[in-house]
Design a protein around this motif. Structure first.
Motif, PDB file in Angstrom:
ATOM      1  N   ALA A 168       0.850  -1.194   0.000  1.00  0.00           N
ATOM      2  CA  ALA A 168       0.000   0.000   0.000  1.00  0.00           C
ATOM      3  C   ALA A 168       0.886   1.245   0.000  1.00  0.00           C
ATOM      4  N   ARG A 173      -0.209  -1.972   4.598  1.00  0.00           N
ATOM      5  CA  ARG A 173      -0.553  -3.369   4.356  1.00  0.00           C
ATOM      6  C   ARG A 173       0.673  -4.231   4.584  1.00  0.00           C
ATOM      7  N   SER A 176       0.555 -10.827   3.364  1.00  0.00           N
ATOM      8  CA  SER A 176      -0.521 -11.739   3.738  1.00  0.00           C
ATOM      9  C   SER A 176       0.037 -13.144   3.924  1.00  0.00           C
TER      10      SER A 176
END
Length: 199
Positions: A168, A173, A176
């Motif tokens: 981001a 961010r 993940s």
């Protein structure tokens, strides 16, 4: 047992997280894996004002030690679709290794982070891979055996050319689990390839 170096530069910690996941994947095969970073070249005051992560624990790598490894995985954030100047400055010091062919036939791989989905992940991976090929290295990517990179249920990084994450624009961010799994998978493949070649 293969000896793997995960060599990275990270301004905000995203590439650093991928580096440790790659090393974890390599170690899962029984390989040894060292995580090292290249020196910061930005003046400290500027780096602090930009909120760079200056507390990274990985030791600083030297050019001379590269030839001691069977495999080298290189990670850099994207800067306008190419590697960061810190990594470029480090790689620009490897002429002596290149002249001697010291890395010929060793395994190489690439990983990166960008601010957005379309921030130049693949061109940055190729800018790393170009260096690896000039060294004469055998490149291992991130094949679709890592099914997570084909996810349509969430935004994820990853490319057949190497593990990636999306940070981001403000860096908020974090990688993940799918992206970290991709990095672990690539690390595993690098170590297995090196073990076949040098085991």
């Amino acid at each position: 047992m293969a000896k793997v170096l995960v060599l990275y530069y990270s301004s905000y910690g995203h590439v650093e997280q991928l580096a440790h996941a790659l090393a974890e994947g390599a170690r899962s095969t029984g390989a040894t894996a060292d995580v090292k970073r290249v020196p910061e070249t930005v003046p400290e005051e500027i780096a602090r004002n930009a909120h760079f992560r200056l507390d990274q624990k990985a030791p600083i790598a030297t050019v001379a030690e590269l030839e001691a490894y069977d495999a080298i995985v290189v990670g850099s954030p994207t800067r306008y679709g190419r590697i960061a100047s810190q990594m470029a400055a480090f790689l620009d010091q490897t002429g002596g290794l290149w002249v001697r062919g010291a890395l010929n036939g060793k395994v190489g791989a690439a990983f990166t982070s960008t601010a957005s989905q379309h921030g130049g992940q693949e061109t940055t991976l190729f800018s790393i891979i170009t260096n690896l090929l000039h060294f004469g290295m055998i490149v291992v990517g991130l094949p679709y055996s890592h099914q997570g990179q084909m996810s349509m249920t969430e935004i994820v990084g990853g490319a057949p050319y190497g593990a990636t994450t999306i940070a981001a624009g403000d860096g908020s961010r974090q990688p993940s689990e799918i992206e970290l799994a991709g990095a672990r998978h690539q690390g595993e493949l690098v170590a297995k390839t090196a073990a076949k070649l040098f085991g």
